[in-house]
Design a protein around this motif. Structure first.
Motif, short mmCIF file in Angstrom:
data_model
loop_
_atom_site.label_atom_id
_atom_site.label_comp_id
_atom_site.label_asym_id
_atom_site.label_seq_id
_atom_site.Cartn_x
_atom_site.Cartn_y
_atom_site.Cartn_z
N THR A 58 0.85 -1.19 0.00
CA THR A 58 0.00 0.00 0.00
C THR A 58 0.88 1.24 0.00
O THR A 58 1.80 1.35 0.82
CB THR A 58 -0.92 0.01 1.24
N TRP A 59 0.58 2.17 -0.92
CA TRP A 59 1.34 3.42 -1.04
C TRP A 59 0.41 4.60 -0.85
O TRP A 59 -0.66 4.66 -1.46
CB TRP A 59 2.01 3.51 -2.41
N THR A 60 0.83 5.56 -0.03
CA THR A 60 0.09 6.80 0.17
C THR A 60 1.04 7.98 0.02
O THR A 60 2.24 7.85 0.22
CB THR A 60 -0.57 6.85 1.56
N LYS A 61 0.46 9.12 -0.32
CA LYS A 61 1.24 10.35 -0.44
C LYS A 61 1.21 11.06 0.91
O LYS A 61 0.15 11.44 1.39
CB LYS A 61 0.66 11.24 -1.53
N GLU A 62 2.37 11.22 1.52
CA GLU A 62 2.47 11.90 2.81
C GLU A 62 2.47 13.42 2.62
O GLU A 62 1.84 14.15 3.36
CB GLU A 62 3.74 11.48 3.55
N ASN A 63 3.25 13.88 1.63
CA ASN A 63 3.33 15.30 1.29
C ASN A 63 3.97 15.41 -0.09
O ASN A 63 4.16 14.39 -0.76
CB ASN A 63 4.11 16.09 2.36
N ASP A 64 4.31 16.61 -0.52
CA ASP A 64 4.85 16.80 -1.88
C ASP A 64 6.15 16.06 -2.12
O ASP A 64 6.46 15.72 -3.26
CB ASP A 64 5.07 18.30 -2.16
N SER A 65 6.92 15.79 -1.07
CA SER A 65 8.23 15.18 -1.26
C SER A 65 8.32 13.72 -0.81
O SER A 65 9.36 13.10 -0.98
CB SER A 65 9.29 15.98 -0.48
N THR A 66 7.22 13.16 -0.27
CA THR A 66 7.33 11.84 0.33
C THR A 66 6.09 10.98 0.11
O THR A 66 4.97 11.42 0.35
CB THR A 66 7.57 11.97 1.86
N PHE A 67 6.33 9.73 -0.31
CA PHE A 67 5.32 8.68 -0.31
C PHE A 67 5.70 7.71 0.80
O PHE A 67 6.89 7.54 1.09
CB PHE A 67 5.30 7.89 -1.61
N SER A 68 4.71 7.06 1.39
CA SER A 68 5.03 6.01 2.35
C SER A 68 4.34 4.73 1.90
O SER A 68 3.25 4.76 1.34
CB SER A 68 4.62 6.39 3.77
N GLY A 69 5.03 3.62 2.16
CA GLY A 69 4.49 2.33 1.75
C GLY A 69 4.59 1.31 2.87
O GLY A 69 5.43 1.43 3.77
N THR A 70 3.71 0.33 2.81
CA THR A 70 3.78 -0.82 3.72
C THR A 70 3.63 -2.08 2.88
O THR A 70 2.84 -2.11 1.92
CB THR A 70 2.67 -0.79 4.79
N THR A 71 4.39 -3.08 3.24
CA THR A 71 4.33 -4.36 2.55
C THR A 71 4.14 -5.46 3.58
O THR A 71 4.81 -5.46 4.62
CB THR A 71 5.64 -4.62 1.77
N TYR A 72 3.23 -6.38 3.27
CA TYR A 72 3.00 -7.54 4.13
C TYR A 72 2.92 -8.79 3.28
O TYR A 72 2.33 -8.76 2.20
CB TYR A 72 1.68 -7.39 4.90
N PHE A 73 3.51 -9.87 3.79
CA PHE A 73 3.31 -11.19 3.19
C PHE A 73 2.67 -12.05 4.26
O PHE A 73 3.23 -12.25 5.33
CB PHE A 73 4.62 -11.80 2.69
N ILE A 86 8.15 1.54 4.06
CA ILE A 86 9.02 2.15 3.05
C ILE A 86 8.73 3.64 2.99
O ILE A 86 7.58 4.06 3.01
CB ILE A 86 8.76 1.55 1.65
N ILE A 87 9.78 4.41 2.91
CA ILE A 87 9.67 5.84 2.63
C ILE A 87 10.31 6.06 1.26
O ILE A 87 11.43 5.64 1.02
CB ILE A 87 10.42 6.69 3.69
N LEU A 88 9.56 6.67 0.37
CA LEU A 88 10.06 7.04 -0.94
C LEU A 88 10.06 8.55 -0.95
O LEU A 88 9.00 9.18 -0.89
CB LEU A 88 9.17 6.48 -2.04
N THR A 89 11.25 9.14 -0.97
CA THR A 89 11.32 10.59 -0.80
C THR A 89 12.28 11.22 -1.80
O THR A 89 13.28 10.60 -2.19
CB THR A 89 11.72 10.94 0.66
N GLN A 90 11.96 12.43 -2.19
CA GLN A 90 12.86 13.19 -3.04
C GLN A 90 13.57 14.21 -2.18
O GLN A 90 12.95 15.08 -1.58
CB GLN A 90 12.10 13.89 -4.19
#
Length: 167
Positions: A58-73, A86-90
């Motif tokens: 699951t990916w959500t937009k935290e703000n203009d510079s950051t997405f956050s993700g969670t992964t589960y198996f 996961i943090i995906l940030t510029q």
């Protein structure tokens, strides 16, 4: 009269300079997070149901510079055998993929830096990480993507791909 004309001219010049600075800053901020914006297609809930279990991301937009993700198996519909955040940030002009995997790396995040990109694919690498050293997200179409991890594992080249469908 000359004094007031000079004052008015000075005020006009100051206002003009402020307006130009505002427009200039506004244009820069609009493009400030352009690399992250190219990954907007990643936002949402993704799932892969396999015989071994269910993988969700699951990916959500935290703000203009950051997405956050969670992964589960999850196996047996209740046992979580793998989870990560996961943090995906510029950061400036650099896109960083920063996963934290429970039970690995002392529960500390590991940075993977963007190594290549296109409109439908992003690769992140960290050659110093034990495994994986490379993480790739590839958009197949609006509802399908493939996440692939690869690198050297136990002295051999290894690769695992996870196709996912948008829920």
């Amino acid at each position: 009269m000359k004094k007031s004309t000079g004052t008015i001219l000075l005020i006009v010049l100051i206002c003009s300079a402020n307006i130009l600075m505002f427009i200039s800053c506004q244009n820069k901020s609009e493009k400030k997070f352009d690399k992250l914006e190219k990954m907007n297609w990643l936002l949402g809930n993704w799932k892969n149901e396999m015989a071994e279990g269910v993988l969700t991301e699951t990916w959500t937009k935290e703000n203009d510079s950051t997405f956050s993700g969670t992964t589960y198996f999850i196996i047996n519909k209740k046992d979580t055998v793998h989870s990560e955040t996961i943090i995906l940030t510029q950061l400036n002009d650099e896109l960083v993929y920063r996963p934290t995997v429970k039970g690995q790396n002392n529960d500390e995040p590991v940075d993977f830096k963007l190594s290549s990109e296109s409109e439908i694919s992003f690769s992140f690498e960290n050659p110093k990480h034990d495994y994986p050293q490379k993480i790739v997200y590839k958009k197949i179409n609006e509802t399908n993507l493939v996440a692939t991890i690869s690198g050297i594992q136990q002295g051999k080249q290894s690769q695992e791909s996870y196709p996912m469908k948008k829920k």
